[in-house]
Design an enzyme around this catalytic site. Sequence first.
Site, PDB file in Angstrom:
ATOM      1  N   CYS A 250       0.804  -1.217   0.000  1.00 54.64           N
ATOM      2  CA  CYS A 250       0.000   0.000   0.000  1.00 54.64           C
ATOM      3  C   CYS A 250       0.838   1.269   0.000  1.00 54.64           C
ATOM      4  CB  CYS A 250      -0.941   0.013   1.197  1.00 54.64           C
ATOM      5  SG  CYS A 250      -0.073   0.132   2.775  1.00 54.64           S
TER       6      CYS A 250
ATOM      7  N   CYS B  28      -2.168   6.089   4.956  1.00 55.15           N
ATOM      8  CA  CYS B  28      -3.604   6.346   5.087  1.00 55.15           C
ATOM      9  C   CYS B  28      -3.954   6.729   6.521  1.00 55.15           C
ATOM     10  CB  CYS B  28      -4.380   5.100   4.665  1.00 55.15           C
ATOM     11  SG  CYS B  28      -4.129   3.683   5.749  1.00 55.15           S
TER      12      CYS B  28
ATOM     13  N   CYS C 271      -2.062  -2.008   8.801  1.00 56.65           N
ATOM     14  CA  CYS C 271      -1.673  -0.779   9.505  1.00 56.65           C
ATOM     15  C   CYS C 271      -1.292  -1.076  10.959  1.00 56.65           C
ATOM     16  CB  CYS C 271      -2.800   0.247   9.448  1.00 56.65           C
ATOM     17  SG  CYS C 271      -3.229   0.775   7.779  1.00 56.65           S
TER      18      CYS C 271
END
Length: 171
Positions: A62, A88, A131
């Site tokens: 990502c 993000c 994450c």
Amino acid sequence: MLRQTTKRAFLGLASQNPTPFPVVSRLYHPNVIDHYDNPRNVGSFDKNDPNVGTGLVGAPQCGDVMKLQVKFDGSGQIIDAKFKTFGCGSAIAASSVATEWVKGKSVEEVLTIKNSQIAKHLSLPPVKLHCSMLAEDAIKAAIKNYKEKQDKANGETVETIDSTYLHGIGS
């Protein structure tokens, strides 16, 4: 009649809704929004400070990159933590949570923090679990860096680090 309805919809007169089309928003848990809007402990320490451990990790799938630093006092307790994250909202929130959770803890306590705990706290969906994994990996990498600095300062080799605490780092 179709022409009038289309014109009214185009002008926003067909309904009380201010936009003629429904707005679809991505729903995040309030904890993610809170840590994204008000991130805690953003910044960095001097990476050459022997009492600072720095962990830099990334997720190729990502593009998220996370730098987490922990600062120790003389007795082995973490007195402060900072992060910088390129990624993000979930990655930023996970970094922020991690820095809050490590403060005031020893190396042994910090290494018990798992990505599943961070993910649960933030209510991350499966597509965002990487994450929380980044945050756990950053904590471990920062501890590894700190231990290497301490061993070097004491004239020891890196191999003397207790592998039970560092299991999984770099894998």
